[in-house]
Design a protein around this motif. Structure first.
Motif: not given
Length: 778
Positions: A468-482, A491-497, A484-486
């Motif tokens: 789970i930590q590695n998966i969230l790290l991928k989305f964290q990179q997206w949130r930091e780089k882009f 994505i916050g609504l998709c992560i729990p599922k 707006d698109s994140y």
């Protein structure tokens, strides 16, 4: 110039009289060689003798049909026919072409003949020179060649006495096939009276040959027509070009003469000036339009340059595309991985749930069976007519074995309490959830197998797709780089599922009914999600609700299953552990009421429903005559005490839900269904004394203090009215007995539950002025 196609003619069948003429003299071969080795000048348009010699060249005989093909030009010289008859043209048509080289030589000479004849048909001098080089053999030469060939054939024409003459004949036939010149005369040939039977392969070859011949002939005819059409077009075109050239040559010689009869309008300066001004105006307009276009183009150039600079200064679009594409592929692979594992996860969850359910049902069934058999035994014991002559009760073996098992477990629990120093324990408050050593071993083995299977679920998966930590790290990179698109992608609504299957795997070994179970905050997924939420810089983003959404969609449904099927409300340890986890889930992490309302309400409904079922199925307090319970050591008195304290234990466990369940729900369950229906009746049946006061104090201690926090209260809650009346009755009885000191304890209970008016009335009635200070302190 296109080459002239070959022209074919059908061969006329040769008569029997032409048998001699069918044989070509050997001198003809020499003549052919002389023609092939002639100079290029001699390969020009042939004369009549040339065509006769060309007609005398050998051609291939087609199949066994006796047909032949000759090649000739479409235009024949006048003297060609007569010379061909004298040279034996008819005999040459039956000769077979044996080699491809001769055929190619013939085609080349024929094409050259066509070219020369079409370009210059009137060159008679070249025809005379070419005809002078052709030598036609005379009759004596041909006769000598024929006799020579007959002598050569006669040398092998005999019948051998050797038995191997068929081989000789076959060899002769093979030689005859190889040498066309050695064929026998017609009178020497064997005449077949019936056609020789042919094999399937021969018939197929014959049909194929006939079809090929037909197709070749049709193709040759078509090529001949095309060639003639092309030649006609070329001839017409040459004539037209010649006529045009002649007309141009005549036209150039004609000199144009000026027509003096034409008159022009007079010209003056005004007209010239006007025309010049008009011309100048048009040029100026054109110039202005060009200037406007130039300015527009310059603006476009500046705009393009600024756009290029902006794109160069901005982030690299190729890298952005690469990142988005990698995220897309990663999410697709992650979803495929989880979809492939979800069935295995569900099977492991079902196995663990079934194991715990089986254990819970075993405890419940054993408790109900033991209660049933023990109650039946005491009823039989109270009936004198069912006893035997020696005064002992006749009990069946099953009931006797159950009673012995019950007493054995009670003895073990007493010994354990003595060793631990717990001397204030009351009989009936134990959960009675002990298992035999064999049952405990089987349960532990099954649980270990399930946990082992749990570890194997993602053993073949890379950490990027199961951690789970590695998966969230991928989305964290997206949130930091882009960012707006994140956030636009929610994505916050998709992560729990997305994390649901991974969290369910970690919750397989989690048992919220055990006091030593791991807390949710200590689980790896919990800490990883909390760190991911804390790194979010946007306060009102959906990332702040990820943990709440995971709890609502993953943890609460699993907790609901435990409540409905496994939880035992009579167990204080299970109830305490369950309440601890529920407080963490429902109070600390229910940040959004709208999202948690449905799952929370389902959980609370399950809790209330399970407690109602426990009150109806597990609470049983028998009423015996006072003569049977006066002796504290009698089985009836012990059984009634154990059942009362068991009901009081359930009463305490129900009221532990204070703060999670509404006050109305708790008062209905604890006070209305349990206290007033079971406990108060058992207290009325008991003998007034210190034991009754102790039980009343224990009941009061279970009541939540917040129900009586209002200082202006002078009357207790309505559901406690029966309990208050029982306390007053007990105080009246104790005031006239030797247990007068217990009256003070009853007044304190009344003051605690805010029954101040009833306490004051009792003090005034019995003139207990020394107890008024208790009321004033409140």
């Amino acid at each position: 110039m296109a080459h002239r196609p070959k022209r074919t003619f059908r061969q006329r069948p040769a008569d029997s009289s032409d048998s001699d003429g069918a044989e070509e003299p050997s001198a003809e071969a020499g003549t052919r060689k002389e023609q092939e080795t002639s100079s290029p000048a001699e390969e020009g348009p042939p004369s009549g003798g040339g065509r006769a010699q060309a007609a005398g060249q050998p051609h291939r005989v087609r199949g066994a049909r006796g047909r032949g093909r000759v090649w000739a030009t479409s235009r024949r010289a006048p003297g060609a026919a007569s010379r061909a008859e004298g040279a034996g043209v008819q005999e040459s048509r039956t000769v077979d072409l044996s080699t491809d080289e001769e055929d190619e030589t013939h085609h080349s000479s024929e094409s050259k003949d066509d070219q020369s004849s079409s370009s210059d048909s009137s060159s008679s001098r070249e025809e005379k020179e070419f005809s002078s080089t052709v030598k036609i053999p005379d009759a004596a030469f041909i006769q000598a060649a024929r006799r020579k060939r007959e002598l050569a054939r006669a040398q092998g024409d005999y019948i051998s006495l050797d038995v191997k003459h068929p081989v000789t004949i076959s060899g002769t036939e093979r030689n005859s096939d190889d040498d066309p010149e050695s064929e026998p005369d017609d009178h020497e040939k064997r005449i077949p009276f019936a056609p020789k039977p042919q094999t399937l392969r021969q018939r197929m070859a014959e049909e194929t040959t006939s079809r090929n011949e037909t197709s070749e002939e049709s193709q040759e005819d078509e090529n001949q027509d095309i060639w003639e059409h092309q030649q006609m077009k070329k001839a017409v075109k040459i004539i037209e070009e010649r006529d045009i050239g002649i007309s141009h040559s005549h036209g150039s010689q004609i000199v144009k003469k000026f027509d003096t009869s034409i008159s022009f309008s007079p010209v003056n300066l005004e007209i010239i000036k006007k025309q010049l001004n008009t011309r100048l105006t048009l040029l100026q307009d054109t110039h202005r339009s060009h200037l406007r276009e130039y300015e527009k183009y310059m603006q476009d150039v500046k705009k393009s340059k600024s756009t290029i600079q902006h794109l160069e200064s901005s982030s690299n679009q190729a890298l952005n595309y690469k990142f988005y594409k990698s995220m897309k592929i990663y999410v697709e692979n992650l979803i495929d991985c989880l979809n492939g594992k979800i069935i295995n996860i569900q099977e492991i969850e079902s196995s663990m749930h079934a194991l715990l359910l089986k254990q819970a049902m075993t405890f419940m069934k054993r408790r109900q069976d033991e209660l049933k058999h023990e109650s039946t035994y005491l009823q039989q014991l109270s009936c004198k007519e069912e006893t035997s002559t020696n005064g002992s009760l006749a009990v069946d073996e099953k009931t006797q074995w159950i009673l012995e098992e019950i007493e054995s477990r009670r003895t073990q629990r007493r010994q354990a309490r003595v060793l631990s120093g717990n001397c204030n324990h009351q009989e009936g408050t134990s959960s009675d959830d002990e298992l035999s050593s064999a049952e405990m071993t089987d349960f532990q083995k099954s649980q270990d197998d399930i946990l082992q299977n749990q570890k194997k679920v993602f053993e073949d998966v890379h950490d990027d797709f199961c951690n789970i930590q590695n998966i969230l790290l991928k989305f964290q990179q997206w949130r930091e780089k882009f960012p707006d698109s994140y956030y636009e992608a929610f994505i916050g609504l998709c992560i729990p599922k997305l994390l649901n299957p991974l969290i369910r795997v970690q919750l397989i070994h989690w048992n919220p009914l055990k006091l030593d179970s791991i807390d949710l905050k200590q689980m790896p997924w919990f800490t990883s999600v909390e760190e991911f939420m804390e790194d979010s810089k946007k306060e009102d983003s959906s990332d702040k609700k990820i943990l709440s959404a995971i709890i609502n969609k993953t943890v609460i449904p699993r907790l609901t299953d435990f409540v409905e099927f496994i939880w035992d409300p009579l167990s204080t340890s299970q109830t305490t552990s369950l309440i601890t986890h529920c407080r963490v889930i429902l109070e600390e992490h229910s940040t959004c009421e709208n999202e948690v309302s449905k799952s929370k309400q389902d959980l609370l409904k399950s809790i209330v429903s399970r407690m109602k079922k426990a009150i109806e199925d597990d609470v049983f307090i028998p009423l015996y005559p006072k003569s049977a319970i006066e002796n504290k050591t009698s089985p009836h008195s012990k059984f009634q005490e154990r059942q009362f304290w068991s009901g009081l234990k359930l009463f305490s466990n129900i009221l532990l839900w204070n703060g999670l369940l509404s006050d109305d729900t708790l008062q209905e369950l604890g006070l209305g269904k349990l206290l007033n229906r079971y406990l108060i009746i058992a207290l009325h049946n008991a003998i007034p004394g210190p034991d009754v006061v102790k039980k009343c104090k224990q009941i009061t201690a279970c009541l939540p203090e917040k129900w009586f926090e209002n200082s202006a209260m002078r009357t207790s809650i309505p559901q406690l009215e029966n309990f208050i009346q029982f306390l007053l009755q007990s105080a009246h009885k104790l005031s006239r007995s030797e247990f007068r000191d217990e009256v003070k304890e009853i007044i304190l209970i009344l003051v605690k539950i805010k029954a101040l008016n009833q306490a004051e009335s009792f003090i005034e009635e019995y003139h207990l002025d020394h107890l008024k200070s208790l009321i004033k302190e409140v």
